[in-house]
Every structure is written in C-alpha cells, then in structure tokens.
Design an enzyme around this catalytic site. Sequence first.
Site, PDB file in Angstrom:
ATOM      1  N   THR A  87      36.623  41.509  63.140  1.00 38.60           N
ATOM      2  CA  THR A  87      35.901  40.704  62.157  1.00 38.60           C
ATOM      3  C   THR A  87      36.775  39.880  61.226  1.00 38.60           C
ATOM      4  OG1 THR A  87      34.008  42.178  62.206  1.00 38.60           O
ATOM      5  CG2 THR A  87      34.277  40.849  60.226  1.00 38.60           C
ATOM      6  N   HIS A 214      27.267  48.480  66.846  1.00 37.70           N
ATOM      7  CA  HIS A 214      28.208  49.597  66.750  1.00 37.70           C
ATOM      8  C   HIS A 214      27.490  50.946  66.810  1.00 37.70           C
ATOM      9  CE1 HIS A 214      32.052  47.713  66.123  1.00 37.70           C
ATOM     10  NE2 HIS A 214      31.605  46.994  65.101  1.00 37.70           N
ATOM     11  N   ASP A 257      31.934  35.941  65.207  1.00 37.33           N
ATOM     12  CA  ASP A 257      33.345  36.294  65.242  1.00 37.33           C
ATOM     13  C   ASP A 257      33.764  36.904  66.571  1.00 37.33           C
ATOM     14  OD1 ASP A 257      31.691  38.426  64.697  1.00 37.33           O
ATOM     15  OD2 ASP A 257      32.979  39.327  63.178  1.00 37.33           O
TER      16      ASP A 257
END
Length: 425
Positions: A87, A214, A257
């Site tokens: 990130t 995640h 990203d």
Amino acid sequence: MLRFSALLLFSALALAGCTSLTGTPSPALATPAAQPMPANAEAPLILVSIDGFRNEYLERGLTPTLAALAADGVRAQYMRPSYPSITFPNHYTLVTGLRPDNHGVISNFMTDPQIPGVRFSMFDPATVADARWWNGGKPLWTSVREHGGRAASMFWVGSEAPIHGARPEFWRAFDIKVTSAQRVQQVLQWLALPAAQRPHFITLYFDLVDTMGHVHGPDSPQLNAALGEVDTAMAALVAGIRSQGLGQRVNLVIGSDHGMASTGPEREVLLDDLVDVSALDVSWTGAYASFDALPGGEAHAAKLLGKHPHMQCMTREQIPARFQFGQHRRVPAYLCIAEHGWQVTTRERLQLKRYRTRGEHGYDTRHPDMHSLFIAHGPAFKRGAVIAPIDNVDVYPLLAHLLAITPAHNDGHPVRTAAALKSLP
C-alpha cells in the site's frame, strides 16, 4: 493496506485525530518557482484509489457505476503496480511517478540509517507525519501548490506530512471510522466551494475492499459486498458532481495500489522452522519477508539464502532486476519471496494478528492477481476506449498534463496514456 489486526489499526489511527469537516487549510506555500495555475487547469481533477481492487473485480457485475464510467470513458486493460505490491509504496508512486526504490517509501514499515533510532510505521501518526520519510519524491499536491493552485486530500499516503514544506491545502488525517459515503460527501463539499477556493486537485481513498480481501479473501461474499458499498459511494460522487453542474468539467482518474491473491493459514512458511529468528530484525512479513541480521546473526540470515519449499531467499543485491527494487538504503539486507499465494511469516507475527489472512498482496507484479484497474472519465478523455496495459508510474505524468503543470522528475512514460486523451499532450 495490510493490517496485522483490526484492533491495532483502530487504536493506532485513533491517535492520529482528524481535521474539521472541511479540512484544515495549510499555510500558503512560498517558493521562488511559484507561478499561476494555467487557465486550462480550472477543471477539477479527482484521483480515486480503491485499495486492493484487483482488475478482475470489474468483471463481476457488482460495480455498475465503475463499469459505466469505464464504458463511457477510458479503461486500461490493466495497471501493473510497482514492486513491492503493497500500500504505502504504491500510493506514493501514484502521486510522484517514482518507483519505490527512487522515492524511498519502500514499505509500510521501514528504517533508515539516516534517521537513526526511529522506525517508520503506518500505524504511528508521528512517523507518518514526519517529512523526512517522504522527501525522496515530490507529490503532485505540492507541485500544484507551487504553481499557485489548490489541493485537497480525502486521505492519501503522504498527505499528513509537510513534504517540501507543505501538505495539501485541505487534508484529513486517516481515520478508518469515516465511512465511504462520508468521504464522498467531504469531496463534494470541497467541490461546492466558490471557484476561487475550490481545489484544482483532490485525492479520494477507500480502504474497505482491501480490508475485506485480507480478512475474508478475494472470492468471499464479504469482498463482493465491499465492492458494492464502494460502487454506491462512487455513484453518489458522480451524482453530486452532476448536481453541482460540474459534470462536463471534472476529470476522474480511478485506480488502485495493487490487487489481491487468495491465501490462507494452510499456505504459510514459518521462518522459525528454519532458523533462530531472534537473530533477525524482521521488518515485514507476508508475500515476502524482509529483514536485517542482528549483531551476531549473520550466519542465521545466510542459512536462509537459496530455494526452500514455497519460498526463495536472497540478499537485496540478488533481487531480480525486473523488480526495479533493492537499491535504496532503506531496503533491508535480506528478502524471502513466497510462492504466489503463500506467505512468509514468524510465530511472533502470527500472535500479533487477530485473524488469519485469507487474501494477500506484495507478490510479483506480473501476476494478474496483482494487477489493478485504471479508469479515466471526463472532458479530457475519449469515450469508450480501451488502452494497452500501463504501469502505475505512468499515471503521474498524465495527471500533471491534466493540471497543465510541469511534472517533477518521474519514472513514468506519457506516451503510454496518450491514447486515453481526446487531444494528444
């Protein structure tokens, strides 16, 4: 944004605080190079990042607003992140046009021999706001202000530090409790300012898709629900822009990203099973582990070098050249790269986490799972166009062109996005 635990993130970011609803104006930026913003820069430019949005997500039929913007504007076949595909490095790349090795934000956690006794952490408001970690690049908002323009940030990596003397004119310290809808409303409030006060350049950041990726994995119902929430927020942004009469003036550039790969606790390599990790100073774990040897620990680090099941370890000098990574002084001396979909970690790191990761990024940027979306929409862009794949360093020179300002030194190639524009730069 990789989270070791939801609890740790909430507690750390709570310390960061938040500016007022409209943001706290930064002081005027005095520079000998300052010059008026060109007249053709009056069209506001909004850069949007949907953290962890894998390029493939756009094909799931769950993001009709994004799909409509792509169909009515420009979409790249995909956008490659810079290595490492995490990130902080890649968000700073998007606004500087520099590879992490060149701007110096090489990880979400790092040390620097020129900043002794300090460890940078994405969870530490003091280091996040310390300009010493960011001065390797010049973010676009700084260049805008140097040209006499105005910039605003509804969250973005680097925006909380006075880089080269200033933050964006309006900015918000990151607060995960601010909902996607509230973030959009802040942007619309900035756009509603009188023309003499309205920002020329605005950043907007969403983290929910990454978080759900995640915690639950990229193919989970929770991830799909997050896609829907962010798309709804984008619909509110588009509607708000139109209701303000700016539909034919605002340019939108939407990206991410990095992407996300499926993983799980059954695909973990524990360094503890190979060496005494107490001899290592481990700075990062996940798709790769990076570390230095503590005094007397060189033999343990050297023992890891070479191929292992689901992992390959190397010195930073041995990092493949195609990664364009490993030359900056902040890069640790050793790197262990996991097989795609696997993770490299330690038992101590696992104990810090409140959940076992089901999705991960940080892998080789050539893998489709790491590719992110790129959408551009507005009066500057063609309609219904699909361009060849781009690297994320190519976004910066495009943004500088749209703002009609001279770009700072960068690693991007304007030719790669030229086909997106109605008129060539």
